[in-house]
Enzyme design. Structure first.
Site, short mmCIF file in Angstrom:
data_model
loop_
_atom_site.label_atom_id
_atom_site.label_comp_id
_atom_site.label_asym_id
_atom_site.label_seq_id
_atom_site.Cartn_x
_atom_site.Cartn_y
_atom_site.Cartn_z
CG HIS A 48 -0.40 0.22 2.52
ND1 HIS A 48 -0.19 -0.79 3.44
CD2 HIS A 48 0.01 1.36 3.15
CE1 HIS A 48 0.31 -0.30 4.54
NE2 HIS A 48 0.45 1.00 4.40
CG ASP A 52 -0.17 -4.20 2.74
OD1 ASP A 52 0.03 -3.62 1.66
OD2 ASP A 52 -0.33 -3.60 3.82
CB SER A 104 3.03 1.73 6.11
OG SER A 104 1.83 1.84 6.83
#
Length: 333
Positions: free
Chosen positions: A138, A168, A275
């Site tokens: 992402h 992911d 992230s």
């Protein structure tokens, strides 16, 4: 004449009252008799000694096995085998947050991704000295341009090698890079609840930010969106990456196209921008890729209202290692 001694060593004459020539007693006294087969002194039993020796040998064997296992995780057999240096916490700082930060920070990068939908900032982990970097899908999904900044301030252009939206995960590669410090990938199967951990990333664009905490739980079923524009949305809104857990959605709508993976839960502070960064054990091994965090702010709130409340999630590093060949082969699903 029979003579004997008490245990105290006092001489005793059995013909008491008679005149006797003085006798100088021998000490220790001779035996009253000498049997034909004198008993030999008992030898110490060998059983306990042999058992202790066996345990010592077993302990040595186990110790050797442990050392070998650690060597496998931190040496040339890891995915970071092309690196000329490995991430090892100095012995004088082993087990400290400062030691982990010093050893691993050079292997963590800031990622800026731009697309028609907007831009986002995330983090990544260098796994080879020539610039292979693991991050979240992402972070780079749908990006037309990717810029990576290393801990020493150098900037590189990067290209996506492969993506796996179901986990992911994404692998990107820096252009014209060499001599980078690759991280050491550990073994997330050995992680236990309560283990101390360190997180390094670029929350809100603050590169090289270090936080610490513990492993709060294992095998959390975390559901995240797989749409390409979700990464851009979370950047524009300033909230944490949308995810679902226990039938509830956090940090916004996860949409219809989602995927679920098993995650490590940590109370180390994670914020937007973490992230793709590293979750690290106290030996300096990467045990997870930070991927989601809960923010109390709603999807319409500003970035200043969002923040960590100690509910962060990371993809176990063993999941990453199992997916690496697929990513290197250029998978784009």
């Amino acid at each position: 004449m029979t003579e004997s001694f008490h245990r105290s060593g006092e001489y005793e004459n059995p013909h008491e009252g008679q005149q006797q020539a003085p006798v100088t007693p021998e000490w220790p006294p001779p035996p009253a008799y000498t049997p034909a087969h004198a008993p030999q002194p008992k030898k110490r039993k060998r059983g306990p000694v042999a058992l202790i020796a066996a345990v010592a040998i077993a302990a040595a064997a186990i110790g050797g096995g442990t050392a070998y296992g650690i060597q496998e995780l931190t040496g040339s057999d890891t995915v970071a085998s092309s690196s000329t240096s490995t991430t090892v916490v100095p012995s004088s700082q082993k087990g400290t947050v400062a030691g982990v930060a010093k050893a691993v920070s050079p292997s963590i990068v800031e990622i800026s991704a731009a697309s028609n939908a907007g831009s986002s900032t995330g983090s990544g982990v260098i796994i080879t000295s020539d610039g292979e970097i693991i991050t979240n899908n992402h972070v780079v999904s749908g990006a037309s341009q990717i810029k990576v900044t290393t801990s020493d301030g150098k900037s590189y252009t990067a290209k996506v090698v492969g993506t796996d939206s179901e986990k992911d995960l994404a692998l990107i590669k820096l252009e014209n890079a060499s001599g980078l410090k690759a991280a050491t990938l550990g073994d997330s199967a050995g992680v236990q609840v309560g283990d101390q951990v360190v997180a390094i990333g670029s929350p809100e664009g603050l590169s090289g930010t270090v936080t610490s905490g513990i492993i709060s739980a294992l095998d959390r079923d975390v559901t995240v969106p797989t749409e390409e524009d979700q990464g851009r949305q979370q950047s524009q809104q300033g909230d944490g990456w949308p995810f679902e857990y226990g039938g509830r959605q956090f940090n916004g709508d996860t949409g219809d196209d989602t995927t679920t993976y098993k995650a490590l839960q940590t109370d180390a502070s994670l914020n937007p921008g973490n992230s793709g960064g590293a979750l690290i054990d106290m030996n300096g091994n990467i045990i997870g890729i930070n991927s989601a965090m809960y923010s109390p702010a709603g999807s319409a709130s500003s970035s200043s209202d969002a923040g960590s409340v100690g509910l962060g999630f990371a993809i176990p590093i063993n999941t990453v290692k199992a997916d690496l060949a697929k990513l290197r082969a250029g998978a784009t699903d």
